[in-house]
Design a protein around this motif. Sequence first.
Motif, PDB file in Angstrom:
ATOM      1  N   VAL A 186      -4.226  -7.951   1.799  1.00 15.73           N
ATOM      2  CA  VAL A 186      -3.694  -9.292   2.061  1.00 15.73           C
ATOM      3  C   VAL A 186      -3.645 -10.106   0.768  1.00 15.73           C
ATOM      4  O   VAL A 186      -2.660 -10.801   0.486  1.00 15.73           O
ATOM      5  CB  VAL A 186      -4.554 -10.011   3.120  1.00 15.73           C
ATOM      6  CG1 VAL A 186      -4.139 -11.483   3.232  1.00 15.73           C
ATOM      7  CG2 VAL A 186      -4.420  -9.315   4.470  1.00 15.73           C
ATOM      8  N   GLY A 187      -4.709 -10.009  -0.029  1.00 18.21           N
ATOM      9  CA  GLY A 187      -4.764 -10.769  -1.281  1.00 18.21           C
ATOM     10  C   GLY A 187      -3.674 -10.381  -2.242  1.00 18.21           C
ATOM     11  O   GLY A 187      -3.022 -11.254  -2.850  1.00 18.21           O
ATOM     12  N   VAL A 188      -3.438  -9.102  -2.395  1.00 14.39           N
ATOM     13  CA  VAL A 188      -2.392  -8.631  -3.318  1.00 14.39           C
ATOM     14  C   VAL A 188      -1.013  -9.032  -2.823  1.00 14.39           C
ATOM     15  O   VAL A 188      -0.167  -9.489  -3.603  1.00 14.39           O
ATOM     16  CB  VAL A 188      -2.484  -7.102  -3.490  1.00 14.39           C
ATOM     17  CG1 VAL A 188      -1.248  -6.563  -4.204  1.00 14.39           C
ATOM     18  CG2 VAL A 188      -3.730  -6.734  -4.274  1.00 14.39           C
ATOM     19  N   TYR A 213      -5.580  -0.110  -6.880  1.00 14.00           N
ATOM     20  CA  TYR A 213      -4.639  -0.398  -5.796  1.00 14.00           C
ATOM     21  C   TYR A 213      -3.326  -0.951  -6.342  1.00 14.00           C
ATOM     22  O   TYR A 213      -2.242  -0.489  -5.977  1.00 14.00           O
ATOM     23  CB  TYR A 213      -5.296  -1.403  -4.853  1.00 14.00           C
ATOM     24  CG  TYR A 213      -4.510  -1.742  -3.612  1.00 14.00           C
ATOM     25  CD1 TYR A 213      -4.551  -0.908  -2.497  1.00 14.00           C
ATOM     26  CD2 TYR A 213      -3.756  -2.904  -3.538  1.00 14.00           C
ATOM     27  CE1 TYR A 213      -3.843  -1.237  -1.343  1.00 14.00           C
ATOM     28  CE2 TYR A 213      -3.048  -3.229  -2.394  1.00 14.00           C
ATOM     29  CZ  TYR A 213      -3.094  -2.400  -1.306  1.00 14.00           C
ATOM     30  OH  TYR A 213      -2.395  -2.719  -0.176  1.00 14.00           O
ATOM     31  N   VAL A 214      -3.423  -1.929  -7.230  1.00 13.92           N
ATOM     32  CA  VAL A 214      -2.221  -2.524  -7.820  1.00 13.92           C
ATOM     33  C   VAL A 214      -1.468  -1.495  -8.664  1.00 13.92           C
ATOM     34  O   VAL A 214      -0.241  -1.392  -8.600  1.00 13.92           O
ATOM     35  CB  VAL A 214      -2.597  -3.754  -8.668  1.00 13.92           C
ATOM     36  CG1 VAL A 214      -1.382  -4.263  -9.454  1.00 13.92           C
ATOM     37  CG2 VAL A 214      -3.139  -4.866  -7.781  1.00 13.92           C
ATOM     38  N   ALA A 215      -2.201  -0.722  -9.461  1.00 16.55           N
ATOM     39  CA  ALA A 215      -1.564   0.285 -10.315  1.00 16.55           C
ATOM     40  C   ALA A 215      -0.838   1.334  -9.473  1.00 16.55           C
ATOM     41  O   ALA A 215       0.273   1.757  -9.814  1.00 16.55           O
ATOM     42  CB  ALA A 215      -2.614   0.953 -11.198  1.00 16.55           C
ATOM     43  N   ALA A 216      -1.445   1.750  -8.373  1.00 13.99           N
ATOM     44  CA  ALA A 216      -0.828   2.772  -7.514  1.00 13.99           C
ATOM     45  C   ALA A 216       0.463   2.263  -6.899  1.00 13.99           C
ATOM     46  O   ALA A 216       1.477   2.972  -6.864  1.00 13.99           O
ATOM     47  CB  ALA A 216      -1.809   3.202  -6.424  1.00 13.99           C
ATOM     48  N   HIS A 217       0.454   1.017  -6.408  1.00 14.72           N
ATOM     49  CA  HIS A 217       1.662   0.473  -5.798  1.00 14.72           C
ATOM     50  C   HIS A 217       2.743   0.187  -6.838  1.00 14.72           C
ATOM     51  O   HIS A 217       3.935   0.355  -6.562  1.00 14.72           O
ATOM     52  CB  HIS A 217       1.323  -0.788  -5.008  1.00 14.72           C
ATOM     53  CG  HIS A 217       0.795  -0.504  -3.628  1.00 14.72           C
ATOM     54  ND1 HIS A 217       1.601  -0.095  -2.593  1.00 14.72           N
ATOM     55  CD2 HIS A 217      -0.468  -0.530  -3.139  1.00 14.72           C
ATOM     56  CE1 HIS A 217       0.866   0.084  -1.507  1.00 14.72           C
ATOM     57  NE2 HIS A 217      -0.393  -0.163  -1.811  1.00 14.72           N
ATOM     58  N   ALA A 218       2.348  -0.235  -8.027  1.00 14.12           N
ATOM     59  CA  ALA A 218       3.327  -0.466  -9.087  1.00 14.12           C
ATOM     60  C   ALA A 218       3.987   0.845  -9.497  1.00 14.12           C
ATOM     61  O   ALA A 218       5.201   0.914  -9.714  1.00 14.12           O
ATOM     62  CB  ALA A 218       2.651  -1.123 -10.288  1.00 14.12           C
TER      63      ALA A 218
END
Length: 259
Positions: A63-65, A133-138
């Motif tokens: 949710v935060g991201v 998490y951010v790196a994986a989605h990017a």
Amino acid sequence: MNDTPIRSMNTARAWTIDLAAWAVIGAILGAVGPFGSFFNDSLPIRLAYWMTLALVSGAVIGVGVRWAWPIARQRSTPTWVWVPILGVAITVPLGLFARVFASGFWPAVRDNVGLIEWFGQTLLVEMIFLAAYVAAHARAAELRSSEASMAEGPRILDRLPPRLGRDLLCLQMEDHYVRLHTSEGSVLVLTPLRAAVTQVGAIQGMQVHRSWWVARHAVEGVVRDGRNLRLRLISGLEAPVARSKVAELRAAGWPLGEA
């Protein structure tokens, strides 16, 4: 950063994959028993604790991201700035939840682990998970964008006027411009060579020199001048080959003749 990561994350499938991954992470942590939890209780209890904690953390991080990423993009805030800020912000509620939840399993936690140590451990874990998490989605968004570009065809060909056809032979850097050569002539466009190379799509070729990219099908022969090497193209042009690129071209099977 474009909107692609956020759009792709706001689906039921994305949430299902995310939470499944968090459950697996929780199961691994339960089996390993970090931060002394291995000695606290049996495997089933550890699995219940860590999987629940991982799922709650995953939901909060997700949710935060999804909230922070679009705002950061609109304000041109770099990832290395907004990710740590978000990490600190979510550490407080997650740390409190984890402490209350852990105390329900092991009441001695309140006496044996101080608040500073507890929140320090929470911050460390959440920052690692958040960054990953951010790196994986990017990365996933980048791959999807690349696949879409390949499916759409070489975008660089859209810069060619109709009179030059679509048979791209090479790209030649000229100051801040790039000259697009085809079998029918050439045209000068305002773009960096690096950007132009990313737009060639599925056209097989290679950057053979800091100022030249050549399509493989355009090579007709090789011209040697001492230690210097040039590729003779079907249009009559000769593209220089950087010495550092010779081995790479040979490994890719380009027709360079004998060394």
